[in-house]
Design a protein around this motif. Sequence first.
Motif, PDB file in Angstrom:
ATOM      1  N   TRP A 124      -3.630  -2.017  -7.157  1.00  0.00           N
ATOM      2  CA  TRP A 124      -3.298  -1.468  -8.447  1.00  0.00           C
ATOM      3  C   TRP A 124      -1.785  -1.359  -8.635  1.00  0.00           C
ATOM      4  CZ3 TRP A 124      -5.311  -1.034 -12.941  1.00  0.00           C
ATOM      5  CH2 TRP A 124      -4.889  -0.063 -13.855  1.00  0.00           C
TER       6      TRP A 124
ATOM      7  N   HIS B  69      -6.644   1.510  -2.285  1.00  0.00           N
ATOM      8  CA  HIS B  69      -7.963   1.649  -1.679  1.00  0.00           C
ATOM      9  C   HIS B  69      -8.340   0.304  -1.090  1.00  0.00           C
ATOM     10  CE1 HIS B  69     -12.203   2.223  -1.083  1.00  0.00           C
ATOM     11  NE2 HIS B  69     -12.082   3.505  -1.384  1.00  0.00           N
ATOM     12  N   ALA B  70      -8.570   0.295   0.224  1.00  0.00           N
ATOM     13  CA  ALA B  70      -8.750  -0.987   0.914  1.00  0.00           C
ATOM     14  C   ALA B  70      -9.934  -1.788   0.388  1.00  0.00           C
ATOM     15  CB  ALA B  70      -8.905  -0.745   2.415  1.00  0.00           C
ATOM     16  N   GLY B  71     -10.897  -1.105  -0.218  1.00  0.00           N
ATOM     17  CA  GLY B  71     -12.074  -1.816  -0.687  1.00  0.00           C
ATOM     18  C   GLY B  71     -11.967  -2.293  -2.124  1.00  0.00           C
ATOM     19  N   LEU B  72     -10.860  -1.960  -2.774  1.00  0.00           N
ATOM     20  CA  LEU B  72     -10.737  -2.275  -4.206  1.00  0.00           C
ATOM     21  C   LEU B  72      -9.528  -3.159  -4.483  1.00  0.00           C
ATOM     22  CD1 LEU B  72     -11.488   1.308  -5.549  1.00  0.00           C
ATOM     23  CD2 LEU B  72     -13.067  -0.628  -5.463  1.00  0.00           C
TER      24      LEU B  72
END
Lengths: 250, 140, 615
Positions: free
Chosen positions: A41, A35-38
């Motif tokens: 992982w 997720h580009a905003g997070l």
Amino acid sequence: MIVNINGRDLLASPEETLLQVARRNGIPIPTLCEHAGLEPWGGCRLCVVEMTRGGTGPVRVVPSCLQPVEDGLRVETHTPRILRIRAVLLDLLLARTPDARRIQELALEHGVKRTSFVPRRDPDKCILCNICVRACAAVGADALGTAGRGAAGRISLPFGDDASACVGCGACALSCPTGAIEMTDRGSERRIWGRTFQRLPCPSCGAPTLTREHAAHLAGRSGLPAESFGACERCRREQASRLFLDLVGK
Amino acid sequence: MAKRLTVTPSRCIGCRTCEIACAFSHPVGAPAGPPLPGLTRIRAFPVRPPERGIPVVCLQCDQAACAKVCPTAALQRDDQTGAILVHEERCIRCRACVWACPWGNVGFDGVRTQVYKCDLCGGDPQCARYCPSRALEQLD
Amino acid sequence: MTRRITDAAHLERLRAELQAARDPARSAIAVCAGTGCVAYGSRKLAAAFRDAVTARRVDVEVRATGCHGFCERGPLVVVFPSRIFYQRVQPADVEEILDRTVAKGEVIDRLLYADPTTGRKYVHEDEVPFYAHQHRLILGFNGKIDPESLDDYVANGGYRALARTLTSMLPEQVIEAVTKAGLRGRGGAGFPTGRKWALCRQALGNPKYVVCNADEGDPGAFMDRSVLEGNPHGVIEGMILGAYAIGAHEGYVYVRNEYPLAVERLSLAVEAARARGLLGNNILGRDFSFDIQITRGAGAFVCGEETALIGSVEGNRGQPRFRPPYPAQSGLWGKPTVINNVETWVNVPLILDRGPDWYAGIGTAGSKGTKIFSLVGKVNNTGLVEVPMGATLRHIVFEIGGGIRDGRAFKAVQTGGPSGGCLPAEKLDLQIDFESLTAAGSMMGSGGMIVMDDRTCMVDVARYFIDFLLEESCGKCVPCREGLTQMSHLLHAITEGRATDETLASLEALAPVVQDASLCALGQTAPNPVLSTIKYFRDEYLAHIRDRRCPAAVCKSLITYTINDKCTGCMVCARQCPEHAITGERKKLHVIDPAKCTRCGICHSVCKFDAVDVR
């Protein structure tokens, strides 16, 4: 620096990952936990690619979402080995979450119609991608985490049922790629993580807006009074129009 | 200096052409999706009598509350157009921006589960182009 | 006694005093106080010796030492100065040992070690084949020193390397020495220690940290535990040297809380070193400060993986993350960190004390020094063995281990812990080092070594280890979490007689994906036990699948118990059978009802006449 992906020499900057360079250049690489905003992982492993250093080193399989670019890297994103890995991973995920539409679609794209493995008993839709946990941490509530280990791992509130840190913003449910988190809005009530929240009524029209806890949370983080978050966007616009009308004169 | 979308409320005749222009230039699920007037990024509130209106659209604030509250930096100013754009891939749908904008100019599309706001149509705002009374103008 | 040691000269004076005070002719009794012997009651034994010595008012020193390694034969006792070695000593033997061995120098035959195959008895520890074939560079200290006494460590040359290094070597020279010695990480991957240290020293960022990985979690492995319990100061000295080399002032030991004795002795050692000025500010009066904190782990196997361990020290969930960045660049709290395993750290003082050339003279071209293995399973002499790199499996299993128990045939040895491979008899002459084991489909790992005999089912072994790894998988990445889940299903299908050829094909197709795509070494190596057993024991898989037969008669679903004509009709089995599946009258042949039989094996083990067959 220059990275070669699928035979194309591509310009990249040192802080980029292979996935970012590939996407910027229209090279599709499937992902689930990215997720580009997070924070990255690296758990779903769908984005693995083959990588060779300096053209002569051993071929390594690396997750493109985490692999930083290096000058002279040679990368292949769709070799038979990589496609096989992705197909097996999706086959495995399909056994875990047979009802998750996103998994069904991705699996089909990789030639997997139904799982060849033993389906999970009592399956849910969670693939443990951790997007909800990371989103919740980004929001600043930090109400979620992973409990248990390995196959018994699950996304959980502290101690399983302590939803006191949850502000009911719904980011977890709305950003879950497989729709595994249940959130229901009925009237002014929002139910999520086993807790019932009251959504504040818009002072003008009475329509439910955000939860009281979310408003207080935003107030705490922004330094603005909680009241500044309570109105619905339609009424705000209308209020704005009245303000302008006063300014320009009737 | 980028051009600026300028609103002159006194010229507005309340015809709401801007809303239609906006809806048509932001089809849902491009390119085939239908335009949804409900998801227009601009609103012209009719005031009568006499026949006129007040357009309300994102001002692309210098100190934008929407961008400030975003926990994932999904709202960022575009250097070319000056518009604050939603980078959907970075958005976690917490909707803090929706509640933070004092002018109600950030909305949430429940079908796409995605926030939306005025993007200045990439530098050529369609509302200004179709406004018959120059209440909305793209000026230097 | 607990005065601060002010400088290197002071340390040498202290050492000289301690050594002078020791009369080599003085009688002493060393009682092993390693975990194995403690479990056998060595604490009571040591207390009995102390009481008896006090009551008799004789001048005999009673010393509790670290683990001697021959845990199988505990409690172990060595009597000095004669160095007579007794095994399986009980408190009841104390008076006799004092009367005869200590007072008169007589050997008590009954307490000597007797070779189980030849019956030959040995008087001294170093003559016993288990020890005679070892090269006990590291473990040798364990039997000599009292792990709870800093003085004892000093008297045996302890902290000499530190004093010399701090006074005469630059940090870069320390790294050079470790590099030249060819030391490689003993935690499993075998990364060159000197190179790791150099990377960390060069890395930008302050402060820097050193970490000791003592999260030994392999079933059956206890070499790190034994070193921490037996020679904690050796580990501390190694860490101080490493910290000096990379420029760190803080260190952490991450040790499993399931090792209470290791935690206790390490804590005592850290406190003692601090009280004497060997930890803390201005160590030995030099412009160098360093201290150690102990972090106790909660027993997750995956926390032995360095990035998971670092996360756990930081207070986060113990799960690995992708490298790069490597800990040497960004480790504990995002700062450059050297993380080495217990055995690696304890090698460092040796290298600096005796020189890198001496060290590099031991071992093979690519793997230097010795390696400690924990030798367990169906071997006569189980325990900790230390051999030079390059020793053969045969040397370890047969010469040190004394061969297979009960005269059975050797079948396989699993090296490297749960995710190591199982190597068959034709690999017995393999010279063990990091590369050779990997090439053979196994790995060095941290040094676990499980010996299996012909009664071991290799499919069942693979199933056991996959189930272990599945349980210990952190669950972060899909191939490890879901892949091992399915590998477990497939292996259960085979051992339970539900498999087809497709099952095996599916297993062979899935395993490489788990290896290729997993995030950390746990998942990447997890298929080893499966792939190596398929490679070397394919016939056994096929017997399970095609013939529904377990050749080793282990897999319950595939075996039947029957009574042959050796049965005397004694009725013992019938009485012991919990399912009442055995019928028969006195002095008549008994019969087992296969429908009722749960294959628990009780009848087989209680029959004195070998009349119960398992097939």
